[in-house]
Write a protein that holds these residues in place. Structure first.
Motif, short mmCIF file in Angstrom:
data_model
loop_
_atom_site.label_atom_id
_atom_site.label_comp_id
_atom_site.label_asym_id
_atom_site.label_seq_id
_atom_site.Cartn_x
_atom_site.Cartn_y
_atom_site.Cartn_z
N ILE A 74 47.96 42.13 39.25
CA ILE A 74 46.74 42.32 38.47
C ILE A 74 46.98 43.55 37.62
O ILE A 74 47.06 44.67 38.12
CB ILE A 74 45.51 42.53 39.38
N SER A 75 47.17 43.35 36.32
CA SER A 75 47.57 44.43 35.43
C SER A 75 46.39 45.00 34.66
O SER A 75 45.51 44.26 34.21
CB SER A 75 48.62 43.92 34.43
N LEU A 80 47.46 38.04 36.88
CA LEU A 80 46.04 37.70 36.81
C LEU A 80 45.35 38.75 35.95
O LEU A 80 45.57 39.95 36.12
CB LEU A 80 45.43 37.68 38.21
N SER A 81 44.50 38.29 35.05
CA SER A 81 43.83 39.21 34.13
C SER A 81 42.64 39.90 34.79
O SER A 81 42.07 39.42 35.78
CB SER A 81 43.32 38.45 32.91
N LEU A 82 42.26 41.02 34.21
CA LEU A 82 40.93 41.58 34.43
C LEU A 82 39.94 40.79 33.58
O LEU A 82 40.32 40.03 32.68
CB LEU A 82 40.89 43.06 34.04
N VAL A 104 50.12 43.09 43.74
CA VAL A 104 50.25 44.41 43.12
C VAL A 104 49.09 44.64 42.15
O VAL A 104 48.95 43.92 41.16
CB VAL A 104 51.59 44.55 42.36
N GLY A 105 48.25 45.61 42.47
CA GLY A 105 47.27 46.10 41.51
C GLY A 105 47.93 47.20 40.72
O GLY A 105 48.19 48.29 41.23
N HIS A 158 40.04 47.52 42.69
CA HIS A 158 38.89 46.78 43.20
C HIS A 158 39.28 45.36 43.62
O HIS A 158 38.80 44.86 44.65
CB HIS A 158 37.79 46.73 42.13
N VAL A 159 40.15 44.74 42.86
CA VAL A 159 40.63 43.40 43.24
C VAL A 159 41.40 43.48 44.55
O VAL A 159 41.21 42.67 45.46
CB VAL A 159 41.49 42.79 42.12
#
Length: 263
Positions: A46-47, A134-136, A163-164, A234-235
């Motif tokens: 999650i980038s 995965l997008s924000l 990975v956040g 948060h994810v």
């Protein structure tokens, strides 16, 4: 093996790959990740550098790289990280989200941005592990991103690395100017964030409520004038079912305090 969930600082553009002294602690930390976590079967990132109207996941089999940084030497735009995509994992991500009433889209054309390939070049340099991003979600609603993570918790029984990829301090003016701002604000938010994510005395609901209201924390808006580099956390928190994290990195990135967390 169960999944590992890791929120990490990815640093400033390609600087972690350039022997930049402001990234020396981070670079050493990232290089030792495989010793601690082993080799996952796949990686979900999650980038902080991708925002869409609805959650979107990369689904191409061979994503290209997106050099989404500016003003660096020409060789940094020739970096290669030919990790394969994972269309089947992308299907599973969207199925998990859809099963929780969250609309999801797949994008088979988008490549990997530097929030993925910079840290992974240090962690798993061989580019042999399938990856997806995965997008924000635009609007950057913290509660929605915790819910996004919770909807993905069904993925945790497989040997997956989540990975956040962000930065727990992301005030660009302060990162470029060591004398800018109040160090007390920086330290206060760092301490609040570590306590929120790790203190065993907090319930899961208390952690979540603190993260939803993160902008009310001391020093919050100094550390994050805009919160895109915080919300991958948060994810991760949502995926971890609100359980406490462990601090695995506590050091300086570009002269500012940064934290890495593992669930």
């Amino acid at each position: 093996m169960p999944a590992n969930i890791l929120y990490l600082p990815h640093g400033g553009g390609p600087l972690p790959l350039m022997d930049d002294p402001g990234h020396a602690q981070l670079t050493a930390f990232l290089r030792h990740i495989p010793e601690r976590l082993g080799r996952p079967d796949a990686i979900l990132v999650i980038s902080a550098h991708w925002e869409t109207d609805i959650p979107t996941v990369t689904s191409g089999p061979s994503p290209a790289l997106i050099y989404d940084y500016y003003g660096f030497p020409e060789e940094t735009y020739q970096i290669q990280y030919p990790a394969p995509g994972d269309p089947l994992l992308a299907d599973r991500v969207c199925a998990s989200l859809s099963g929780h009433g969250i609309e999801c889209r797949q994008d088979d054309e988008r490549g990997f941005d530097h929030g993925l390939f910079i840290p992974l070049m240090l962690m798993y340099r061989g580019a042999y592990i399938p990856c997806i991003q995965l997008s924000l979600v635009k609007g950057l609603d913290p509660a929605a991103h915790i819910a996004l993570g919770r909807a993905l918790s069904s993925l945790l029984h497989v040997n997956l690395l989540v990975v956040g990829s962000g930065l727990s301090f992301h005030n660009m003016r302060a990162l470029m100017d060591p004398g800018f701002g109040d160090k007390h604000d920086e330290q206060a938010f760092h301490d609040w964030l570590v306590e929120t994510c790790t203190a065993p005395g907090l319930s899961g609901d208390e952690r979540s409520q603190r993260l939803v209201k993160w902008s009310q924390a001391p020093g919050a808006r100094f550390c994050h004038p805009r919160e895109e580099h915080l919300l991958p956390l948060h994810v991760c928190h949502g995926m971890a079912a609100d359980r406490p994290a462990e601090v695995v990195f506590d050091g300086e990135v570009m002269g500012r305090r940064a934290v890495g967390l593992l669930w």
